[in-house]
Design a protein around this motif. Structure first.
Motif, short mmCIF file in Angstrom:
data_model
loop_
_atom_site.label_atom_id
_atom_site.label_comp_id
_atom_site.label_asym_id
_atom_site.label_seq_id
_atom_site.Cartn_x
_atom_site.Cartn_y
_atom_site.Cartn_z
N ILE A 252 0.87 -1.18 0.00
CA ILE A 252 0.00 0.00 0.00
C ILE A 252 0.90 1.23 0.00
CG2 ILE A 252 -1.77 1.28 1.27
CD1 ILE A 252 -2.50 -1.53 2.51
N THR A 253 0.78 2.04 -1.04
CA THR A 253 1.74 3.14 -1.22
C THR A 253 1.03 4.46 -1.46
OG1 THR A 253 3.31 1.58 -2.24
CG2 THR A 253 3.71 3.94 -2.57
N ALA A 254 1.42 5.46 -0.68
CA ALA A 254 1.05 6.85 -0.97
C ALA A 254 2.24 7.45 -1.71
CB ALA A 254 0.75 7.62 0.30
N TYR B 134 1.77 17.67 -6.40
CA TYR B 134 1.19 18.99 -6.11
C TYR B 134 1.42 19.37 -4.65
CZ TYR B 134 -2.97 16.05 -4.94
OH TYR B 134 -3.83 15.08 -4.45
N GLY B 135 2.57 18.95 -4.14
CA GLY B 135 2.95 19.29 -2.79
C GLY B 135 2.62 18.19 -1.81
N TYR B 136 3.21 18.30 -0.63
CA TYR B 136 2.97 17.30 0.40
C TYR B 136 1.59 17.48 1.02
CZ TYR B 136 3.23 14.62 4.69
OH TYR B 136 2.96 13.73 5.69
N VAL B 137 0.84 16.38 1.13
CA VAL B 137 -0.40 16.34 1.89
C VAL B 137 -0.36 15.11 2.77
CG1 VAL B 137 -1.80 17.59 0.20
CG2 VAL B 137 -1.57 15.11 0.02
N THR B 138 -1.16 15.08 3.81
CA THR B 138 -1.18 13.93 4.70
C THR B 138 -1.47 12.67 3.91
OG1 THR B 138 -1.98 15.32 6.49
CG2 THR B 138 -2.20 12.94 6.77
N PRO B 139 -0.60 11.66 3.98
CA PRO B 139 -0.75 10.50 3.08
C PRO B 139 -2.00 9.65 3.35
CG PRO B 139 1.49 10.67 3.92
CD PRO B 139 0.67 11.63 4.71
N ASN B 140 -2.32 9.45 4.63
CA ASN B 140 -3.46 8.58 4.97
C ASN B 140 -3.37 7.23 4.26
OD1 ASN B 140 -4.80 10.59 6.61
ND2 ASN B 140 -5.49 11.57 4.72
N ALA B 141 -2.27 6.53 4.49
CA ALA B 141 -2.06 5.20 3.91
C ALA B 141 -2.12 4.17 5.04
CB ALA B 141 -0.71 5.14 3.21
N ASN B 142 -3.12 3.28 4.97
CA ASN B 142 -3.33 2.30 6.04
C ASN B 142 -3.75 0.95 5.47
OD1 ASN B 142 -3.02 3.95 8.60
ND2 ASN B 142 -4.54 5.18 7.51
N LYS B 143 -3.56 -0.07 6.29
CA LYS B 143 -3.77 -1.44 5.82
C LYS B 143 -5.24 -1.79 5.61
CE LYS B 143 0.51 -3.25 7.86
NZ LYS B 143 1.05 -1.95 8.34
N ILE B 144 -6.16 -1.17 6.34
CA ILE B 144 -7.58 -1.49 6.18
C ILE B 144 -8.32 -0.30 5.57
CG2 ILE B 144 -9.71 -2.22 7.32
CD1 ILE B 144 -7.53 -4.37 7.27
N GLN C 151 1.79 -9.89 6.07
CA GLN C 151 2.74 -9.67 4.97
C GLN C 151 2.34 -8.46 4.13
OE1 GLN C 151 5.56 -11.61 4.82
NE2 GLN C 151 4.75 -12.47 6.72
N THR C 152 1.93 -7.39 4.81
CA THR C 152 1.45 -6.20 4.12
C THR C 152 2.24 -4.98 4.57
OG1 THR C 152 -0.78 -7.07 3.80
CG2 THR C 152 -0.56 -4.67 3.84
N MET C 153 2.68 -4.17 3.62
CA MET C 153 3.48 -2.99 3.92
C MET C 153 2.74 -1.73 3.48
SD MET C 153 7.38 -4.01 2.88
CE MET C 153 6.99 -4.15 1.16
N THR C 154 2.91 -0.67 4.25
CA THR C 154 2.47 0.67 3.83
C THR C 154 3.71 1.53 3.65
OG1 THR C 154 2.20 1.41 6.11
CG2 THR C 154 0.26 0.50 5.02
N MET C 155 3.71 2.28 2.54
CA MET C 155 4.86 3.10 2.21
C MET C 155 4.41 4.50 1.80
SD MET C 155 6.98 0.30 -0.04
CE MET C 155 5.48 -0.32 -0.81
N VAL C 156 5.29 5.47 2.03
CA VAL C 156 5.02 6.85 1.60
C VAL C 156 6.24 7.33 0.80
CG1 VAL C 156 4.56 9.21 2.29
CG2 VAL C 156 3.55 7.32 3.58
N ARG C 157 5.98 7.82 -0.40
CA ARG C 157 7.05 8.41 -1.21
C ARG C 157 6.72 9.88 -1.41
NH1 ARG C 157 6.40 3.60 -4.81
NH2 ARG C 157 8.03 2.11 -4.24
#
Length: 360
Positions: A314-316, A323-333, A350-356
């Motif tokens: 799961i990737t933000a 268009y600039g940084y905003v709160t990613p809100n990346a979660n498993k559910i 076996q699930t990953m959350t990532m922010v780029r």
């Protein structure tokens, strides 16, 4: 007598006459069927269907005018053309479609698919939405391709108070805009989607994107979206241009992109669903099951229960069309919540959350 597979066949008859009374006999029970002109204009009238069980024959009669093609519809579909006929009837409001039943596997052969149901200027009545029952009877629909980039796309584009169940959608490639799903682009009111499996899919849009439904009202239960360990499915939104900048690229979920509960008499549910071997990607608001929930009435808070996420990335990603940084809100559910929801017995492994993020 004319033997036909009913909906799957177009019957060409005398073209361009003022009016006529048609009588024909066909094998099978058509007592619950209807007749539809495929040429637009006035639809057939005085339709009569009489079935004789001893001979297994039906006598069909109707009045018609100015037509070149018509079909007899009894709800059963067994060919790609039959499924396309359903889309044509719904999208032109040429006939009420109370139910559709699959009789065998259907291979769409990666020919461009026109979704069943579409939006209209009449936002209240939605005359072009599918509002019947679609029963897949456990069969498969394979090799569906949508490459238009349009809004509200999937096997179904727009549905309202529909019941959709019991089939597998395999080898799916969908490129849309807003409200994009493999099964349904946009579902309204009390639509129920149950026991639908999506396997080996790539679903890409720019806003409200989901493996089953892009924009949801109603319920999604016991559905799955999976790839394989060697070839993950992909559910993705990419920001689009707006003037001199980019916007959107958000509200993406492995099962449902966006849930907005406007009902005051129904609890929306996403329950007992499964996401596996899939990459879910968005600029923000991205979740394994649901990208974003907006709840306006806590008494009817959305229920998210008994879902399973495994081997999922799961990737933000804020490096593509940034268009600039905003709160990613990346979660498993659930990626992002506005309001309230009830969550019980959801699991992930076996699930990953990532922010780029973009670096100046």
């Amino acid at each position: 007598g004319t033997k036909a597979s009913i909906l799957d066949m177009k019957l060409a008859k005398n073209t361009n006459f003022e009016s006529a009374s048609i009588v024909m006999s066909m094998s099978g029970d058509l007592s619950k069927g209807t007749v539809v002109s495929l040429s637009g204009g006035a639809q057939p009238t005085d339709i009569s269907m009489h079935y004789d069980s001893a001979s297994n024959m039906s006598v069909v009669s109707f009045m018609t005018s100015h037509f070149s093609e018509f079909l007899i519809y009894d709800g059963h579909v067994s060919t790609p053309q039959g499924l396309r006929n359903i889309a044509q009837m719904v999208n032109t409001d040429m006939a009420d479609i109370p139910y559709v039943i699959l009789d065998k596997d259907i291979d769409l052969n990666n020919q461009e698919w026109t979704p069943i149901g579409k939006d209209s200027a009449d936002s209240t009545n939605k005359p072009y939405a599918f509002n019947g029952t679609f029963d897949g009877k456990g069969f498969r629909i394979m090799n569906m391709t949508i490459s238009t980039g349009n809004n509200q796309v999937g096997l179904f584009g727009v549905v309202e108070n529909a019941v959709i169940s019991d089939f597998t959608l395999m080898n799916v490639n969908v490129l849309g805009g807003s409200k994009v799903g493999a099964v349904v682009g946009e579902s309204y009111l009390k639509t129920q989607i149950t026991d639908v499996d999506v396997k080996n899919c790539t679903v890409v849009g720019n806003h409200f994107v989901g493996g089953i439904v892009g924009y949801m009202q109603g319920a999604v239960n016991e559905c799955t979206v999976t790839g394989t360990s060697d070839a993950h499915s992909t559910i993705k939104a990419i920001p689009v241009t707006s003037g001199t900048t980019y916007i959107d690229g958000d509200k993406v979920g492995g099962i449902v992109g966006y849930v907005q509960n406007h009902q005051t008499d129904m609890t929306y549910t996403v329950s007992a669903c499964e996401l596996g071997y899939t990459d879910v990607i968005a600029y923000r608001d991205v979740g394994g099951i649901i990208g974003c929930i907006v709840e306006t009435d806590p008494e009817y808070a959305t229920m998210v229960n008994g879902n399973v996420v495994y081997d999922v990335n799961i990737t933000a990603d804020q490096t593509v069309n940034p268009y600039g940084y905003v709160t990613p809100n990346a979660n498993k559910i659930v990626g992002r919540l506005s309001g309230e929801y009830t969550a019980r017995n959801n699991m992930f492994s076996q699930t990953m959350t990532m922010v780029r993020v973009a670096v100046d």
